[in-house]
Each structure stands twice: as structure tokens, then as C-alpha cells.
Design a protein around this motif. Structure first.
Motif, mmCIF file in Angstrom:
data_model
loop_
_atom_site.group_PDB
_atom_site.id
_atom_site.type_symbol
_atom_site.label_atom_id
_atom_site.label_comp_id
_atom_site.label_asym_id
_atom_site.label_seq_id
_atom_site.Cartn_x
_atom_site.Cartn_y
_atom_site.Cartn_z
ATOM 1 N N LEU A 1 48.668 -16.352 49.593
ATOM 2 C CA LEU A 1 47.522 -16.275 48.688
ATOM 3 C C LEU A 1 47.027 -14.832 48.550
ATOM 4 N N LEU A 2 46.990 -14.108 49.666
ATOM 5 C CA LEU A 2 46.593 -12.700 49.614
ATOM 6 C C LEU A 2 47.591 -11.891 48.785
ATOM 7 N N ASP A 3 48.873 -12.179 48.967
ATOM 8 C CA ASP A 3 49.903 -11.479 48.183
ATOM 9 C C ASP A 3 49.763 -11.778 46.694
ATOM 10 N N LYS A 4 49.543 -13.039 46.378
ATOM 11 C CA LYS A 4 49.475 -13.481 44.976
ATOM 12 C C LYS A 4 48.380 -12.752 44.213
ATOM 13 N N TYR A 5 47.236 -12.549 44.861
ATOM 14 C CA TYR A 5 46.103 -11.907 44.189
ATOM 15 C C TYR A 5 45.924 -10.447 44.580
ATOM 16 N N GLN A 6 46.911 -9.898 45.287
ATOM 17 C CA GLN A 6 46.881 -8.490 45.680
ATOM 18 C C GLN A 6 45.571 -8.124 46.374
ATOM 19 N N ILE A 7 45.239 -8.913 47.399
ATOM 20 C CA ILE A 7 44.010 -8.686 48.150
ATOM 21 C C ILE A 7 44.301 -7.799 49.344
ATOM 22 N N ASN A 8 43.733 -6.605 49.333
ATOM 23 C CA ASN A 8 43.881 -5.681 50.457
ATOM 24 C C ASN A 8 42.885 -6.058 51.545
ATOM 25 N N VAL A 9 43.356 -6.185 52.773
ATOM 26 C CA VAL A 9 42.454 -6.549 53.876
ATOM 27 C C VAL A 9 42.471 -5.499 54.991
ATOM 28 N N ARG A 10 42.730 -4.256 54.624
ATOM 29 C CA ARG A 10 42.703 -3.183 55.617
ATOM 30 C C ARG A 10 42.019 -1.958 55.039
ATOM 31 N N HIS A 11 40.712 -2.079 54.799
ATOM 32 C CA HIS A 11 39.936 -0.943 54.320
ATOM 33 C C HIS A 11 39.508 -0.078 55.509
ATOM 34 N N ALA A 12 39.146 1.161 55.205
ATOM 35 C CA ALA A 12 38.704 2.086 56.248
ATOM 36 C C ALA A 12 37.396 1.603 56.859
ATOM 37 N N ALA A 13 37.262 1.813 58.163
ATOM 38 C CA ALA A 13 36.061 1.357 58.868
ATOM 39 C C ALA A 13 34.807 2.022 58.333
ATOM 40 N N ASN A 14 34.913 3.295 57.874
ATOM 41 C CA ASN A 14 33.707 3.969 57.387
ATOM 42 C C ASN A 14 33.299 3.498 55.996
ATOM 43 N N GLU A 15 34.038 2.552 55.434
ATOM 44 C CA GLU A 15 33.606 1.874 54.215
ATOM 45 C C GLU A 15 32.971 0.530 54.542
ATOM 46 N N LEU A 16 33.500 -0.126 55.560
ATOM 47 C CA LEU A 16 33.048 -1.478 55.893
ATOM 48 C C LEU A 16 31.656 -1.503 56.519
ATOM 49 N N ASN A 17 31.204 -0.381 57.077
ATOM 50 C CA ASN A 17 29.902 -0.419 57.764
ATOM 51 C C ASN A 17 28.737 0.012 56.883
ATOM 52 N N PHE A 18 28.909 -0.091 55.559
ATOM 53 C CA PHE A 18 27.805 0.135 54.627
ATOM 54 C C PHE A 18 27.114 -1.173 54.297
ATOM 55 N N GLN A 19 25.787 -1.117 54.164
ATOM 56 C CA GLN A 19 24.983 -2.231 53.658
ATOM 57 C C GLN A 19 24.323 -1.771 52.363
ATOM 58 N N VAL A 20 24.577 -2.503 51.291
ATOM 59 C CA VAL A 20 24.094 -2.121 49.967
ATOM 60 C C VAL A 20 23.242 -3.252 49.398
ATOM 61 N N GLU A 21 22.163 -2.903 48.725
ATOM 62 C CA GLU A 21 21.298 -3.898 48.086
ATOM 63 C C GLU A 21 22.102 -4.837 47.188
ATOM 64 N N ASP A 22 21.567 -6.041 47.001
ATOM 65 C CA ASP A 22 22.139 -6.956 46.031
ATOM 66 C C ASP A 22 21.779 -6.497 44.616
ATOM 67 N N GLN B 1 30.214 4.438 46.875
ATOM 68 C CA GLN B 1 31.573 4.933 46.629
ATOM 69 C C GLN B 1 31.628 6.451 46.705
ATOM 70 N N HIS B 2 30.594 7.111 46.197
ATOM 71 C CA HIS B 2 30.507 8.575 46.260
ATOM 72 C C HIS B 2 30.441 9.046 47.712
ATOM 73 N N LEU B 3 29.600 8.391 48.509
ATOM 74 C CA LEU B 3 29.430 8.801 49.907
ATOM 75 C C LEU B 3 30.667 8.477 50.742
ATOM 76 N N VAL B 4 31.275 7.315 50.506
ATOM 77 C CA VAL B 4 32.472 6.941 51.256
ATOM 78 C C VAL B 4 33.592 7.942 51.000
ATOM 79 N N LYS B 5 33.764 8.357 49.751
ATOM 80 C CA LYS B 5 34.821 9.328 49.429
ATOM 81 C C LYS B 5 34.612 10.634 50.188
ATOM 82 N N TYR B 6 33.358 11.091 50.245
ATOM 83 C CA TYR B 6 33.080 12.342 50.958
ATOM 84 C C TYR B 6 33.371 12.189 52.448
ATOM 85 N N LEU B 7 32.927 11.084 53.041
ATOM 86 C CA LEU B 7 33.166 10.867 54.469
ATOM 87 C C LEU B 7 34.652 10.736 54.767
ATOM 88 N N ASN B 8 35.392 10.085 53.856
ATOM 89 C CA ASN B 8 36.841 9.985 54.036
ATOM 90 C C ASN B 8 37.500 11.357 53.951
#
Length: 427
Positions: A288-309, A319-326
Motif C-alpha cells: 500500500l505504501l508503494d502503491k501511493y508512493q508514501i515516504n515514511v523516513r523523513h528527517a527527525a528535524n522535520e518531524l519534531n515541529f508542531q504547527v497550528e491547524d 518548510q522554510h525553517l526546516v530547509k535551513y536547519l537541514n
């Protein structure tokens, strides 16, 4: 400009029933929607044009689904249930106890309620107004923290209370706060002791809290991918743009239903977790992940952001801040970074990036500046302790954030050295 309306459907405690979600997705698809989102409070969100609003609401009402449009009158009950078994061990708080608690809420809260295990930091403990935290020592008892609505004032209840009373006491506290709104609602001088005195007569099964609860240090586990636990697997799925394809989610629901014993959960990280995947079905989930091309290995410094709904501006800023930190190869392990663009929004964070306009005309803001604030001891379960950097333009914000992250590590290095020196002096 299109007139877009946001529909919110709560999943109590983050528990999603696949058959119910499937029916909601069918209704959303009939209105031409291709994607839905999940929110910070473990709810489903989707945006509908005004022309389709009557259609989708009729569909949801026919299904018996409760929902809200463009408001948060009934915030979802947040819980640490998605982390149960996979991130939480050695606890008395089991799946059956969680579900019994949720079933006991016969009223629909209008204040935010959190139900959390103390032995975890995957889900926030104190972002609600009525925050229940399971006692690490006393089985079947809970600590209670009140965060008065529209304030940063937190009051720790003097008693611990039994599981069977959580819903009833939550309702009594909510009624008391709302009936005495001048004292307890949007009041920076709200008095926890006064609330305690008004409610304590209804807490007959309580016990004195002999010691204050020590909140756990924040340590975010890696919540993506297909991972083994006990004799099963769990799958965590994150989407960078927060959008989940309806077709993909419908297939997830069907796979959950056909394979059985599978639990689908929404998390406060706007992600989903599927628990209880049997070894024999592992290949089906990989397919199922292959079929929909779902990536499940993002960088940790992206996963620890909390963003408003419901904030495209906040997502773009992330996205701007994550790119700089990366690009700077910055380590962010142990840090929770929040982004806030609205004045009264609640964001769980160790370090908070706050956007504010220099000029405001009605509900519109112009010429934005950015502040960086840090929680007490950089623990996201605490309140804001100090302003690290103020009045930043966007072009310097990312570097200021990187320096704030470095200050997090310097603080903890200092604390460790002080603890080591103290241990030596006591020998």
C-alpha cells in the motif's frame, strides 16, 4: 476568492473506527474532495467550498456523524492512547482503561480535556484546560492539572482522583468554570484554590496527593515507518503538507477491516498510527505504501515541529525553517519546535516561533515580525519562560532559531555538569 469552510470531526482520544472513517471519506469524495487532514487535537479536518456545504452536511447527518463547521465549540478529547504499547511500557493504563474512560464521557466537553499517561512525552500533557495525568505509583488514580481557559495559568489539584470519576469531575469542573466565567475564564488572575473549594465536595473518592507529579522530560520517539513491537508491527505515516489522499485512506480503512485486530489512531503530530499489524499482513501494508508512493523516513528535524491547524502560512514557514536547519545540518533531537501565527492558538513546544503583525486592520495583519520564545527548562509541557529573540525579520529568523536550538543543548549540558559536580561533592 473561493468561500472555503472547514469541517471538523472528532475522534475521541484519537481512536478512529475504520468503518466510520471510510463512510466519512465516501461522503467527502462525493463533494469532489481529494484530500483531508488531521489536527493537533487528533481530529479529522477537511475543507469544503460553500456550494458543497449543504451536500456534505446532509451526508454526515445521515451517517450520524457529529461535526462542526468553522469553529471549535467542542474540542476533541486528546489522549496518549496512540502511544500505548508502542512507546509506553510498564504502566497500569491499558487499552481497556482508556476506552472505558472515553465511554464514560456522556457529555460533550466544551473545554479542552487531555487524558495522558505520565510515562511518555509523545502526546502533550497540559495543552488542555482539564488535564488528567495517570499516577505513576497509585494504580487507577490520576493527577489533575487545570489550565484556565485563555490563560497560561496552571493549577495542580491537591488530590488524586480515581478513573471512574474522571468524566463526572471533568463535567463538574467545566460547569463551575463556565458558570463563574469572570473569575476563571480569560482571567490572568484566575485562582486555582477558589476552583478547588467549589468542586471538592464532588470528589468524595479522592486521595491527597502526597507529592507533586514530576513531569517527564521531553523525548520525542521516531513516529514514522513500519516497526516491530511485541509480536506485531505498527505503522506511522506523516505527510509533509499535512494532506492525506482520500483514496489512500480508504484503502487503509479497508485493509484494517479485512485483516482484523488492527487499530487506527490519529496523533497530535497530525499523523496516523496503525497498531496490531500481524506478520502475515506486513507485505500488504508495504504494498500500500508503494502503491501511493508514501515516504515514511523523513528527517527527525522535520518531524519534531508542531504547527497550528488550518494555517498555510505556518506550514510554509515550517518548510522554510526546516530547509535551513537541514542545510546547516543542525541537530534537533529532544527539541519540539512550535509555530504560532494566531494570538490565542495553543502550540506544544520547547521553542516557539511566534509571528505577529506590526500593522493590523480588522482581522488582517501586515508587515510581520517574529519572536522566539522558550518554555521553562525547555520542557514543552511547561509554559513560556523567557523570550530568546524578539522582533526578527524573516530573513534572519532561521539563523536565530538555530541559535535557540544550540541554547537548548547548552542549557542541558550545564545542568548535567552541575548534577555531576553535586554528586562528587556529596561523596
Amino acid at each position: 476568492m473561493k468561500n472555503i469552510n472547514t469541517i471538523k470531526v472528532n475522534f475521541k482520544g484519537g481512536i478512529i473506527h475504520p468503518d466510520s472513517l471510510y463512510n466519512i471519506l465516501i461522503a467527502a469524495g462525493k463533494c469532489g474532495l481529494r484530500h483531508v487532514r488531521f489536527g493537533l487535537r487528533q481530529q479529522l479536518l477537511f475543507d469544503v467550498e460553500i456550494e458543497e456545504l449543504d451536500h456534505i452536511t446532509t451526508e454526515l447527518e445521515t451517517l450520524g456523524i457529529s461535526f462542526e463547521i468553522n469553529k471549535e465549540g467542542f474540542p476533541n478529547i486528546v489522549s496518549s492512547y496512540p502511544a500505548e504499547e508502542i512507546f509506553i511500557n510498564n504502566t497500569w493504563l491499558t487499552e481497556n482503561i482508556y476506552k472505558a474512560i472515553f465511554a464514560s464521557f456522556e457529555y460533550t466537553p466544551t473545554l479542552k480535556v487531555n487524558v495522558s499517561d505520565a510515562n511518555q512525552s509523545f502526546t502533550p500533557l497540559l495543552t488542555g484546560n482539564i488535564n488528567w495525568v495517570a499516577s505513576p505509583e497509585a494504580t487507577d488514580y490520576w493527577y489533575l492539572f487545570i489550565r484556565f481557559p485563555k490563560t497560561n495559568i496552571i493549577y495542580e489539584w491537591k488530590d488524586i482522583l480515581p478513573t471512574k470519576d474522571l468524566a463526572a469531575i471533568s463535567q463538574r469542573i467545566e460547569e463551575t468554570i463556565l458558570q463563574n466565567a469572570a473569575a476563571f475564564y480569560d482571567n490572568t488572575e484566575a485562582d486555582g484554590e477558589a476552583l478547588y473549594e467549589k468542586v471538592k465536595a464532588f470528589t468524595l473518592n479522592s486521595q491527597p496527593a502526597t507529592v507533586p507529579l514530576v513531569l517527564p522530560a521531553f523525548n520525542l520517539p521516531y513516529y514514522e515507518g513500519l516497526n516491530r513491537y511485541n509480536d506485531s508491527y505498527w505503522l506511522g505515516i506523516y505527510r509533509r503538507d499535512e494532506l492525506y489522499s482520500i483514496k489512500f485512506l480508504k484503502e487503509i480503512c479497508m485493509l484494517c477491516l479485512t485483516t482484523g485486530a488492527v487499530q487506527l489512531c490519529a496523533t497530535p503530530w497530525k499523523t496516523i498510527i496503525i497498531k496490531g499489524i500481524a506478520e502475515v499482513n506486513r507485505k500488504d501494508w508495504n504494498y500500500l505504501l508503494d502503491k501511493y508512493q508514501i515516504n515514511v523516513r523523513h528527517a527527525a528535524n522535520e518531524l519534531n515541529f508542531q504547527v497550528e491547524d488550518n494555517s498555510l502560512a505556518a506550514i510554509k514557514l515550517k518548510q522554510h525553517l526546516v530547509k535551513y536547519l537541514n542545510d546547516a545540518d543542525t541537530r534537533t533531537f529532544g527539541v519540539c519546535i512550535g509555530i504560532k501565527t494566531r494570538r490565542k492558538s495553543e502550540v506544544f513546544s520547547s521553542i516557539l516561533v511566534r509571528r505577529r503583525p506590526l500593522i493590523r486592520i480588522g482581522k488582517w495583519g501586515f508587515l510581520h515580525m517574529y519572536d522566539i520564545l522558550c518554555a521553562k527548562e525547555y520542557n514543552p509541557n511547561e509554559r513560556t519562560d523567557f523570550v530568546y529573540s524578539k522582533d526578527n525579520f524573516k530573513f534572519v529568523l532561521a539563523e536565530q532559531l538555530r541559535r535557540a536550538v544550540l541554547s537548548f543543548y547548552q542549557y542541558h549540558d550545564k545542568k548535567e555538569k552541575e548534577a555531576a559536580a553535586k554528586a562528587v561533592s556529596e561523596e
